[in-house]
Write an enzyme that holds these catalytic residues in place. Structure first.
Site, PDB file in Angstrom:
ATOM      1  N   THR A  56       0.832  -1.210   0.000  1.00 20.50           N
ATOM      2  CA  THR A  56       0.000   0.000   0.000  1.00 20.50           C
ATOM      3  C   THR A  56       0.867   1.261   0.000  1.00 20.50           C
ATOM      4  OG1 THR A  56      -0.210  -0.134   2.393  1.00 20.50           O
ATOM      5  CG2 THR A  56      -2.028  -1.027   1.107  1.00 20.50           C
ATOM      6  N   LYS A  93      10.069   1.409  10.886  1.00 17.83           N
ATOM      7  CA  LYS A  93      10.433   1.787  12.263  1.00 17.83           C
ATOM      8  C   LYS A  93      11.148   0.666  13.000  1.00 17.83           C
ATOM      9  CE  LYS A  93       5.875   0.552  12.347  1.00 17.83           C
ATOM     10  NZ  LYS A  93       4.723   0.978  11.605  1.00 17.83           N
ATOM     11  N   GLY A 128      -9.372  -3.823   8.971  1.00 13.75           N
ATOM     12  CA  GLY A 128      -8.008  -3.656   8.487  1.00 13.75           C
ATOM     13  C   GLY A 128      -7.182  -2.671   9.301  1.00 13.75           C
ATOM     14  N   GLU A 184      -3.758  -5.900  12.705  1.00 10.21           N
ATOM     15  CA  GLU A 184      -3.274  -7.105  12.031  1.00 10.21           C
ATOM     16  C   GLU A 184      -3.930  -8.348  12.644  1.00 10.21           C
ATOM     17  OE1 GLU A 184      -0.277  -6.994   9.984  1.00 10.21           O
ATOM     18  OE2 GLU A 184       0.188  -4.885  10.265  1.00 10.21           O
ATOM     19  N   ASP A 197       5.291  -1.485  18.944  1.00  8.09           N
ATOM     20  CA  ASP A 197       5.404  -0.508  17.855  1.00  8.09           C
ATOM     21  C   ASP A 197       5.602   0.901  18.425  1.00  8.09           C
ATOM     22  OD1 ASP A 197       4.703   0.274  14.884  1.00  8.09           O
ATOM     23  OD2 ASP A 197       3.382   1.498  16.141  1.00  8.09           O
ATOM     24  N   LYS A 246       8.883   3.482  18.095  1.00  2.00           N
ATOM     25  CA  LYS A 246       8.773   4.858  17.630  1.00  2.00           C
ATOM     26  C   LYS A 246       9.296   5.864  18.651  1.00  2.00           C
ATOM     27  CE  LYS A 246       4.839   3.892  14.579  1.00  2.00           C
ATOM     28  NZ  LYS A 246       3.358   3.750  14.586  1.00  2.00           N
ATOM     29  N   GLY A 303      -1.744   4.660   7.171  1.00  2.00           N
ATOM     30  CA  GLY A 303      -2.492   4.694   5.917  1.00  2.00           C
ATOM     31  C   GLY A 303      -1.552   4.940   4.751  1.00  2.00           C
TER      32      GLY A 303
END
Lengths: 438, 438
Positions: free
Chosen positions: B14, B104, B186, B189, B200, B204, B309
């Site tokens: 994507t 990341k 969506g 996951e 995550d 970051k 996104g």
């Protein structure tokens, strides 16, 4: 690293002193600060006591000697006002020196002249501090958002008016009383016109639009309505309807028509505007600023922070100095500029006629308290093909009624036609307020 | 301008497709986009249908040929995961090619190795898309805020958990039910661990801290608590007390002590945290992210926008490509890098022991519904020198009471001592929740 960079400072007011303070206290900041040296500083009065100590030899009352000093490689203009700032900036550029300025007025009014001179001389003129105080917004528009097709930039970009509007909303206070307080606290000038009439916000939206849309903006053509005639009653009615009133600056790109092929049509305005409570800009209070950028494919991003003040503005000035210092580490053999940092215009833009601007509106009428008035108002809007979101009657006394209308999106031309018809109705005593609405 | 720049894209998912789409539709974007040429693209499956059309000759299933192609000057890694991304990035650097990555995980875990290799090779590795999706935050930390001494970086930097927490707060829904919805939509996951366990967000905040404080961060040492065991009851109690619960990542600099002279002590954590309703981060809902940076002299600035996104992430990737393209316009004779853009470490940092982290806390106990329990809890906190802002009893049934305590700022070491003493009280049935509180 290792190349020291000589700075010449024009002005040692609050922002200039803030810059000097950062340079004198490099610990914990980016190490490139250590490469910057304050070589010459122009002040108005050598005797005046200041919050920062500088060697007497650095100070001068002659700004031209700062610009001309061969040890000065970057000129930092924080004196404000159009002249002599403009002349000094042009002189620095002519001498092949990059310029950092916090001066929104000079950039909004003479930006094009300055930009062409800078491009011809191969120097940078950086202006992060000119809009949004400490908020990084110029740099993101020039670099981080460059992949986007920007659709709209809107923002609360004048701290003085936002302070006044925040207190009017929170305390139900009247404009004049809060203005006086703001003046006593130093948030508003003795002559507050530039802020409260929206001129400062118009300067700033002109600058932001130029960067967002890539072409110079005709500053004088921006429709500008300030807050000096705003009544606390409208702030209160807005609240009851689920809105806050902010002085909003908006710039949006319009659909290109066949006539516009060589120039991008833009709609710009500065206006007290109702913002729905759940909108990200609605929570921006006090002297804070925020700028919302909408584009494809990013969607919506917002930048929020202190819109004024010595520290935040000095932070932005130093950011620009660092950018120039960083790029000077590259031995630049061909004399080219980084096109993102230089941010020269890359297309033509023009402002559409104010009547062509499409927006939602808030209007308040004073009317005779007679049956059928709301229906007549509704008919007038309908006859001009204007859809209405709500008509609400507030505060009906024996004789008078206050009628507030919020329209859907409509051109200002249609709106003026409808308002003319409505104010001609015998039952309508007057149009008391006409604000924007998001 | 005029120098075309060849790009090699690793991955056409994507984000990769979003990047290709921007490059194929340059109209209305920065004109430098027109100088970028997609030369080679590595995909997993040549046959798969895609939202963007690319000449067959551009596609390959062998990512090494993309990196090695002499026409590729900048490698854009958007495949994700640690390997083979890490090896391909190192290979590009070794070949003297700058890299743009949205990865990341690879930067949080191997950032130091990658940064040293890049510095040695004289190339850039840019990572705007690795944190905050489309929000410009890496660039401002590297450049626009460089004049500041950063005190704290805190943020909502995981869109999946923020979507879940927003729905839990707005609907009173349970974690498991909302997670399932998020997976169907969506936003999460199939294996949601990296998001919901806070890994995550920890990746970051490690990246942001490295840039904000100037030194590499030991990723594995970040105390990390996710939302997978968060109960809707705590979200509800928080609401009643005037807070929202967000998964917050925080990094703050601590006072340097005599032992720390060579290294800056930092406190980092990822934890579900109560945020007062009036705090700027409290209104950040859905998949949006926001990062608040506090420093001297800027005060507080916040960056807000879509945290994930295809479009927003592609916007950030293209920003980095443009930065490299912009600086390549300068004929760089000495092979130096712009130190701001390169953003190499400039000091040592270390994470303090989790017990030394100072914060406010929200704790909930299940207790026997007996008189004097609140007093005993208060005594235990007092004995550990912990000031309490509030103790509130919720939902006392016949047998059990729920007691919620919000403390003032206290070290986690003290907090653990107090909690141990309290859970040993015969009237206390258990410590049900322990969250952070701003």
């Amino acid at each position: 690293m290792g190349t020291r960079i000589g700075l010449g400072l024009l002005g040692l007011g609050t922002v200039g002193a803030g810059v000097a303070e950062i340079l004198q206290n490099p610990e914990g900041r980016h190490p490139l600060i250590g490469e910057l040296e304050l070589v010459r500083v122009a002040v108005r009065d050598l005797q005046r006591s200041r919050p920062v100590e500088l060697p007497a030899a650095v100070l001068t009352t002659d700004p031209e000697t700062v610009v001309d000093d061969p040890a000065v490689q970057v000129v930092v203009e924080v004196m404000g006002g159009i002249e002599p700032a403009r002349t000094l900036i042009m002189r620095a550029i002519a001498a092949g020196k990059s310029v950092v300025t916090a001066n929104k007025a000079v950039i909004a009014h003479h930006g094009e002249e300055i930009a062409s001179a800078a491009a011809a001389a191969g120097v940078y003129v950086l202006i992060e501090a000119a809009v949004g105080g400490g908020i990084p917004i110029i740099e993101p528009l020039k670099q981080s958002l460059g992949g986007n097709r920007i659709e709209r930039v809107s923002g609360i970009i004048n701290g003085t008016t936002n302070y006044i509007l925040t207190r009017m909303a929170q305390e139900g206070a009247a404009y004049q009383a809060v203005l006086k307080d703001a003046q006593d606290l130093g948030y508003a000038e003795a002559d507050p016109a530039a802020d409260v009439e929206g001129l400062d916000a118009a300067d700033k939206i002109a600058i932001l639009s130029g960067l967002a849309f890539g072409g110079p903006i005709e500053r004088a053509a921006i429709p500008t309505q300030g807050i000096s005639t705003l009544q606390s009653r409208d702030v209160d009615y807005a609240k009851q309807l689920g809105y806050v009133v902010k002085l909003l600056a908006v710039a949006e790109r319009l659909q290109t028509t066949t006539q516009d092929q060589t120039s991008l049509p833009l709609a710009l305005r500065v206006q007290p505007t109702l913002i729905p409570n759940e909108h990200p800009l609605a929570g921006v209070n006090g002297v804070n600023n925020a700028i919302l950028v909408e584009g494809d494919p990013i969607g919506r991003v917002m930048f929020y922070g202190p819109g004024a003040g010595a520290g935040p503005t000095a932070s932005a000035v130093v950011a620009d100095i660092l950018n120039i210092a960083g790029i000077r580490q590259l031995e630049n053999a061909n004399g080219c500029l980084d096109p993102l940092l230089a941010a020269n215009s890359w297309r033509a833009c023009h402002l559409v006629h104010p009547n062509a601007i499409q927006q939602r509106n808030y209007v308040r009428f004073k009317a005779k308290n007679a049956p059928g008035v709301i229906g007549q108002i509704g008919n007038c809007f309908g006859a001009c093909d204007i859809s209405i979101q709500s008509i609400v009657q507030f505060d009906a006394s024996e004789a008078d009624a206050e009628i507030v209308v919020i329209t859907h999106e409509v051109s200002q031309g249609q709106m003026h036609d409808a308002l003319k018809a409505i104010t001609n109705l015998p039952e309508i005593k007057g149009l008391i307020a006409h604000l924007g609405c998001l």
